[in-house]
Scaffold this active site. Structure first.
Site, PDB file in Angstrom:
ATOM      1  N   TYR A  49      14.551   6.588 -10.761  1.00  0.00           N
ATOM      2  CA  TYR A  49      13.205   6.699 -10.723  1.00  0.00           C
ATOM      3  C   TYR A  49      12.583   8.159 -10.440  1.00  0.00           C
ATOM      4  O   TYR A  49      11.631   8.572 -11.121  1.00  0.00           O
ATOM      5  CB  TYR A  49      12.652   5.937  -9.190  1.00  0.00           C
ATOM      6  CG  TYR A  49      11.303   5.977  -8.817  1.00  0.00           C
ATOM      7  CD1 TYR A  49      10.631   4.960  -9.477  1.00  0.00           C
ATOM      8  CD2 TYR A  49      10.881   6.539  -7.659  1.00  0.00           C
ATOM      9  CE1 TYR A  49       9.127   4.818  -9.153  1.00  0.00           C
ATOM     10  CE2 TYR A  49       9.471   6.332  -7.487  1.00  0.00           C
ATOM     11  CZ  TYR A  49       8.585   5.338  -7.984  1.00  0.00           C
ATOM     12  OH  TYR A  49       7.241   5.208  -7.832  1.00  0.00           O
ATOM     13  N   LYS A  71      10.134   9.986 -12.911  1.00  0.00           N
ATOM     14  CA  LYS A  71       8.812  10.473 -12.686  1.00  0.00           C
ATOM     15  C   LYS A  71       8.713  11.910 -12.945  1.00  0.00           C
ATOM     16  O   LYS A  71       7.606  12.539 -13.248  1.00  0.00           O
ATOM     17  CB  LYS A  71       8.656  10.031 -11.172  1.00  0.00           C
ATOM     18  CG  LYS A  71       8.268   8.409 -10.938  1.00  0.00           C
ATOM     19  CD  LYS A  71       7.276   8.197 -11.577  1.00  0.00           C
ATOM     20  CE  LYS A  71       6.875   6.553 -11.225  1.00  0.00           C
ATOM     21  NZ  LYS A  71       5.756   5.981 -12.002  1.00  0.00           N
TER      22      LYS A  71
HETATM   23  P1  NAP Z   1       3.713  -2.602  -8.069  1.00  0.00           P
HETATM   24  O1  NAP Z   1       2.708  -3.082  -7.244  1.00  0.00           O
HETATM   25  O2  NAP Z   1       5.134  -3.191  -7.951  1.00  0.00           O
HETATM   26  O3  NAP Z   1       2.972  -3.149  -9.482  1.00  0.00           O
HETATM   27  C1  NAP Z   1       3.516  -2.702 -10.678  1.00  0.00           C
HETATM   28  C2  NAP Z   1       2.967  -3.058 -11.676  1.00  0.00           C
HETATM   29  O4  NAP Z   1       3.475  -2.574 -12.983  1.00  0.00           O
HETATM   30  C3  NAP Z   1       2.453  -4.426 -11.902  1.00  0.00           C
HETATM   31  O5  NAP Z   1       1.094  -4.619 -12.448  1.00  0.00           O
HETATM   32  C4  NAP Z   1       3.491  -4.889 -12.953  1.00  0.00           C
HETATM   33  O6  NAP Z   1       3.232  -6.170 -13.729  1.00  0.00           O
HETATM   34  C5  NAP Z   1       3.604  -3.771 -13.825  1.00  0.00           C
HETATM   35  N1  NAP Z   1       5.031  -3.467 -14.616  1.00  0.00           N
HETATM   36  C6  NAP Z   1       6.116  -3.730 -14.247  1.00  0.00           C
HETATM   37  N2  NAP Z   1       7.008  -3.799 -15.218  1.00  0.00           N
HETATM   38  C7  NAP Z   1       6.347  -3.512 -16.243  1.00  0.00           C
HETATM   39  C8  NAP Z   1       6.617  -3.533 -17.725  1.00  0.00           C
HETATM   40  N3  NAP Z   1       7.877  -3.566 -18.241  1.00  0.00           N
HETATM   41  N4  NAP Z   1       5.379  -3.211 -18.633  1.00  0.00           N
HETATM   42  C9  NAP Z   1       4.103  -3.167 -18.186  1.00  0.00           C
HETATM   43  N5  NAP Z   1       3.727  -3.471 -16.842  1.00  0.00           N
HETATM   44  C10 NAP Z   1       4.976  -3.494 -16.092  1.00  0.00           C
HETATM   45  O7  NAP Z   1       3.576  -1.045  -7.990  1.00  0.00           O
HETATM   46  P2  NAP Z   1       2.480  -0.090  -7.314  1.00  0.00           P
HETATM   47  O8  NAP Z   1       2.910   0.235  -5.994  1.00  0.00           O
HETATM   48  O9  NAP Z   1       1.037  -0.480  -7.609  1.00  0.00           O
HETATM   49  O10 NAP Z   1       3.009   1.256  -8.224  1.00  0.00           O
HETATM   50  C11 NAP Z   1       2.058   1.529  -9.488  1.00  0.00           C
HETATM   51  C12 NAP Z   1       2.637   2.753 -10.041  1.00  0.00           C
HETATM   52  O11 NAP Z   1       2.831   3.852  -8.892  1.00  0.00           O
HETATM   53  C13 NAP Z   1       4.112   2.982 -10.527  1.00  0.00           C
HETATM   54  O12 NAP Z   1       4.240   3.790 -11.626  1.00  0.00           O
HETATM   55  C14 NAP Z   1       4.712   3.624  -9.200  1.00  0.00           C
HETATM   56  O13 NAP Z   1       5.983   4.126  -9.646  1.00  0.00           O
HETATM   57  C15 NAP Z   1       3.773   4.732  -8.748  1.00  0.00           C
HETATM   58  N6  NAP Z   1       3.844   5.037  -7.331  1.00  0.00           N
HETATM   59  C16 NAP Z   1       4.056   3.878  -6.292  1.00  0.00           C
HETATM   60  C17 NAP Z   1       4.137   4.563  -5.161  1.00  0.00           C
HETATM   61  C18 NAP Z   1       4.007   3.401  -4.042  1.00  0.00           C
HETATM   62  O14 NAP Z   1       4.349   4.099  -2.725  1.00  0.00           O
HETATM   63  N7  NAP Z   1       3.488   2.156  -4.076  1.00  0.00           N
HETATM   64  C19 NAP Z   1       4.308   5.839  -4.682  1.00  0.00           C
HETATM   65  C20 NAP Z   1       4.543   6.802  -5.718  1.00  0.00           C
HETATM   66  C21 NAP Z   1       4.126   6.379  -7.169  1.00  0.00           C
HETATM   67  P3  NAP Z   1       3.400  -7.618 -13.066  1.00  0.00           P
HETATM   68  O15 NAP Z   1       2.478  -7.604 -12.019  1.00  0.00           O
HETATM   69  O16 NAP Z   1       2.928  -8.372 -14.368  1.00  0.00           O
HETATM   70  O17 NAP Z   1       4.778  -7.446 -12.877  1.00  0.00           O
END
Ligand code: NAP
Length: 246
Positions: free
Chosen positions: A154, A158
């Site tokens: 990851y 990133k």
């Molecule tokens: P999340 O709630 O797990 O949601 C992930 C999203 O990505 C969902 O809409 C999922 O679709 C989609 N997805 C997963 N695999 C995919 C694929 N192969 N093709 C297309 N779409 C795909 O994650 P989140 O926390 O909102 O995170 C969103 C972004 O922010 C990510 O890039 C994550 O790395 C980044 N981020 C998050 C955090 C945190 O603390 N949450 C921190 C830093 C960065 P489905 O619903 O259809 O599965």
């Protein structure tokens, strides 16, 4: 702030992507909502976006696939006629210590976050260059800035998004397109919901603002980067992390 713009948001069926799509819609943009498998979540985002009086459509798309993302980007172009804003938000985690990390888990994480972002930029680049104020926003992570044990895959993906952001920013600047990244810290979504209370407490203690962030707080930075307010910012990484990584 985004009236008349068309935005593509990957991973918009829940979490940060949904908050970004809804904030864009609230600010007048029509939105293409991409999701991997969660059709119900994507339909819910669409309904809530439409409530702001804008057009919203959903598209199932595994962004790690060149062919699938190409076909979906072409369909979006056919449906909306133009794309002004792309948010590469889709991401997954497959955490493990490096000594136990499988090749499959490394490839899967890099495939969705990093390669997925490349695919969508590649397939929508010409359309975004035609926009009078094209915007590309990549959702990176503080893990990519400082490294995180258990997240070699990851963190690498990133950090790669930061390099991709800066290269695209330089290549597309002459066409008036900006490309920036957001590096969220600990945000309350499904991705962090599975963490133990001990891990969350340790994280909160290390965050100067002493709390996890919300998806809407990431969306606030995204709408700024998508709007005319950020017209002279490109190749930048904005941390939205409560001060964690300063
Ligand atoms: P999340 O709630 O797990 O949601 C992930 C999203 O990505 C969902 O809409 C999922 O679709 C989609 N997805 C997963 N695999 C995919 C694929 N192969 N093709 C297309 N779409 C795909 O994650 P989140 O926390 O909102 O995170 C969103 C972004 O922010 C990510 O890039 C994550 O790395 C980044 N981020 C998050 C955090 C945190 O603390 N949450 C921190 C830093 C960065 P489905 O619903 O259809 O599965």
């Amino acid at each position: 702030m985004l009236n008349g713009k068309t935005a593509v948001v990957t991973g918009a069926s829940r979490g940060i992507g949904r908050a970004i799509a809804l904030t864009f819609a609230e600010n007048g943009a029509q939105v293409a909502i991409l999701y991997a498998g969660n059709e119900t979540g994507a339909a819910d985002t669409r309904q809530r976006a439409e409530a702001f009086g804008v057009r919203a459509e959903t598209y199932r798309c595994d962004v790690s696939s060149w062919d699938e993302s190409k076909a979906v980007c072409e369909k979006i172009m056919a449906d909306f006629g133009a794309v002004d804003i792309l948010v590469n938000n889709a991401g997954i985690i497959r955490d493990n210590l490096l000594l136990r990390m499988s090749e499959a888990d490394f490839d899967a994480v890099v495939g969705v976050s990093l390669k997925g972002a490349f695919h969508c930029v590649r397939h929508l680049a010409r359309a975004i260059m035609k926009s009078p104020a094209g915007r590309i926003i990549n959702i990176s992570s503080v893990s990519g800035l400082m490294g995180n044990p258990g997240q070699a895959n990851y963190s690498a993906a990133k950090a790669g998004m930061v390099g991709l952001t800066k290269a695209v920013a330089k290549e597309f600047a002459g066409r008036g397109v900006t490309c920036n990244a957001i590096a969220p810290g600990f945000i309350q979504t499904d991705m962090t919901a599975g963490l133990s209370e001990t891990v969350k407490e340790t994280a909160r203690a290390a965050i100067p603002l002493k709390r996890m962030g919300t998806a809407e707080e990431i969306a606030g930075a995204a709408v700024f980067l998508a709007s005319g307010l950020s017209s002279y910012i490109t190749g930048e990484v904005i941390r939205v992390d409560g001060g964690l990584c300063m």
